[in-house]
Write a protein that holds these residues in place. Structure first.
Motif, short mmCIF file in Angstrom:
data_model
loop_
_atom_site.label_atom_id
_atom_site.label_comp_id
_atom_site.label_asym_id
_atom_site.label_seq_id
_atom_site.Cartn_x
_atom_site.Cartn_y
_atom_site.Cartn_z
N GLU A 64 0.83 -1.20 0.00
CA GLU A 64 0.00 0.00 0.00
C GLU A 64 0.87 1.26 0.00
O GLU A 64 0.53 2.25 -0.65
CB GLU A 64 -0.93 -0.02 1.22
CG GLU A 64 -2.01 -1.08 1.13
CD GLU A 64 -2.70 -1.34 2.45
OE1 GLU A 64 -3.63 -2.16 2.47
OE2 GLU A 64 -2.31 -0.73 3.47
N VAL A 65 1.99 1.22 0.73
CA VAL A 65 2.91 2.37 0.73
C VAL A 65 3.48 2.58 -0.66
O VAL A 65 3.51 3.72 -1.17
CB VAL A 65 4.04 2.15 1.76
CG1 VAL A 65 5.12 3.21 1.60
CG2 VAL A 65 3.48 2.17 3.18
N GLY A 122 9.44 4.99 -0.56
CA GLY A 122 8.82 4.49 0.67
C GLY A 122 9.82 3.75 1.54
O GLY A 122 9.99 4.08 2.73
N ALA A 163 11.32 4.88 5.16
CA ALA A 163 11.16 3.96 6.28
C ALA A 163 12.51 3.58 6.88
O ALA A 163 12.65 3.44 8.10
CB ALA A 163 10.42 2.70 5.83
N ILE A 176 10.16 -1.42 5.17
CA ILE A 176 8.97 -0.80 5.77
C ILE A 176 8.59 -1.55 7.04
O ILE A 176 8.27 -0.94 8.07
CB ILE A 176 7.82 -0.78 4.75
CG1 ILE A 176 8.21 0.11 3.56
CG2 ILE A 176 6.53 -0.29 5.38
CD1 ILE A 176 7.26 0.07 2.40
N THR A 195 -5.26 -2.80 7.79
CA THR A 195 -4.42 -2.71 6.59
C THR A 195 -4.97 -3.57 5.45
O THR A 195 -4.57 -3.38 4.30
CB THR A 195 -2.97 -3.15 6.90
OG1 THR A 195 -2.94 -4.52 7.31
CG2 THR A 195 -2.35 -2.28 7.98
#
Length: 442
Positions: free
Chosen positions: A80-81, A99, A103, A150, A251
């Motif tokens: 999703e990120v 991303g 992270a 992440i 999520t």
């Protein structure tokens, strides 16, 4: 009651800060994380096409934007990120990788703050941040569109917030840290399951401390006695147990709107059985597969990239820094000694985190494993190494040079290997042999 760096339990009173070594190194933590971010972003778009496991996760993120299921063997949040940045910046290498880069930098900062709140040792905190930033793995994994950074970065944020809660002197402040810890832990688990052993540790630590200190167990017994004033065991179970699971469940919200085979709220267990089945179905041997004891010995690397790009030979190798990783094995012995004979709570917690995150790969029976699964254990190893060598760097005898030498050589090794950590142009195809000291690294 003794502080965690000096004994077996945390103090419920504010810790006196006297010496320079007791001062919070917040500026150092911030500077190291920002420098790491700048270095991670530099030439982040090289290569300009998929490499290594990006071929799985970027297409899955693209399909997620269309609510089409893909890569269903892994949780959702990291994809999703990646999908979010593709939507925001466009479908290009910068969007795929920014991303994990963010992270990784946030996780490095979180790791440093975790070390500080755990030990209250300034020099060990700074050394730990530098050792993690230069242990090769954290840098390489921060520059590729995979799930692991992440997951690992948010795991460090969760541990930071938990230990910050342990240091809090006010109930409201402690509660805010616990809520933040639960949020980060849920998102970490929602990125990848590898962090699950580490995410169990805060709740166990809270329980152990409560049992030792005789603090409040239930909401009706409010007391200022205990590590976190006014937080009962039941409330801690909410923020460190149920809340992360709720965040994890959320999520999966996009998957509940898939155009094909959506995940139903009541079919959550069946979905996870299906995910485990998919993961266990990967049986074909891989030339880069390895086992946990090889990771600890820095024995088997992974070539993420080795090809001609822009007219020059380039490579990216996933390997541990030989100096800090091998020295870290000695730090494991020191950590065991410090735990048993010096009652060092900080060393004990890092030992447990290392053993839990490595042990799951030793016993889970997954047939195909890779060195990047050592990302979290390797990070906790850097924390132990920092705690072990920090006192040496303060001495005025020959032992000082051992501590300074390990840290300095680790940094020099990072600079020396940087061309094949970042896909810099190499003079020739065979030039990579300069760094291939072991046959198993080829």
């Amino acid at each position: 009651m003794l502080a965690p760096g000096d004994g077996s339990a945390y103090s419920a009173e504010p810790m006196p800060l006297h010496s320079r070594n007791d001062r919070d190194p917040l500026l150092w933590c911030t500077a190291i994380a920002l420098a790491f971010l700048v270095l991670s972003l530099w030439r982040l778009t090289v290569p300009g096409s998929f490499y290594f496991d990006e071929i799985h996760y970027v297409p899955a993120a693209r399909k997620l934007l269309e609510l089409v299921p893909a890569n269903r063997e892994h949780p959702m949040f990291a994809k999703e990120v990646i999908a979010g940045f593709i939507w925001l910046l466009g479908d290009k290498p910068l969007a795929w990788r920014i991303g994990p880069a963010l992270a990784g930098s946030l996780g490095l900062f979180g790791f440093a703050r975790f070390l500080w709140h755990l030990s209250h040792k300034r020099r060990a905190t700074i050394l730990g941040a530098l050792l993690l930033a230069t242990n090769f793995m954290w840098f390489v994994q921060s520059r590729i569109a995979m799930l692991d950074m992440i997951e690992a970065g948010l795991c460090m944020v969760g541990l930071w917030q938990f230990t910050a809660a342990l240091r809090s002197q006010a109930t409201g402040q402690a509660r805010a840290h616990l809520v933040a810890a639960g949020l980060a832990m849920g998102l970490s688990l929602g990125a990848k399951w590898s962090s699950a052993p580490a995410l169990m540790v805060p709740g166990l630590v809270f329980l152990i401390i409560r049992l030792r200190e005789g603090g409040p167990f239930f909401p009706g017994r409010r007391s200022r006695v205990g590590t976190i004033p006014g937080i009962s065991l039941l409330e801690a179970a909410l923020w460190l147990g149920l809340f992360p699971l709720a965040v994890y469940w959320l999520t999966y919200l996009p998957a509940m709107f898939y155009t094909h085979r959506p995940v139903t709220p009541l079919g959550f267990l069946a979905q996870h059985e299906y995910m485990i089945k998919l993961q266990d179905s990967v049986l074909k041997p891989h030339p880069y597969q390895s086992l946990w004891y090889m990771w600890a010995a820095d024995w088997r690397d992974i070539w993420y990239l080795f090809k001609v790009i822009g007219g020059s030979q380039r490579g990216i190798v996933m390997l541990g820094n030989p100096v800090s990783m091998i020295s870290g094995l000695g730090a494991l012995v020191w950590g065991l000694w410090a735990t048993v004979f010096r009652r060092r709570w900080d060393a004990a917690m890092l030992l447990v985190l290392y053993a839990a995150c490595l042990g799951i790969w030793a016993f889970n029976g997954k047939p195909i494993q890779f060195y990047y699964h050592y990302l979290l254990p390797g990070a906790f190893l850097m924390g132990l190494l920092a705690l072990a060598i920090a006192p040496l760097t303060e001495r005025r005898d020959r032992w000082r040079w051992l501590g300074l030498g390990i840290a300095g050589l680790a940094f020099a090794m990072f600079l020396g290997f940087f061309p094949i950590l970042s896909a810099l142009p190499l003079p020739s195809r065979d030039f990579y042999n300069v760094w291939m000291w072991l046959p198993s690294w080829r």
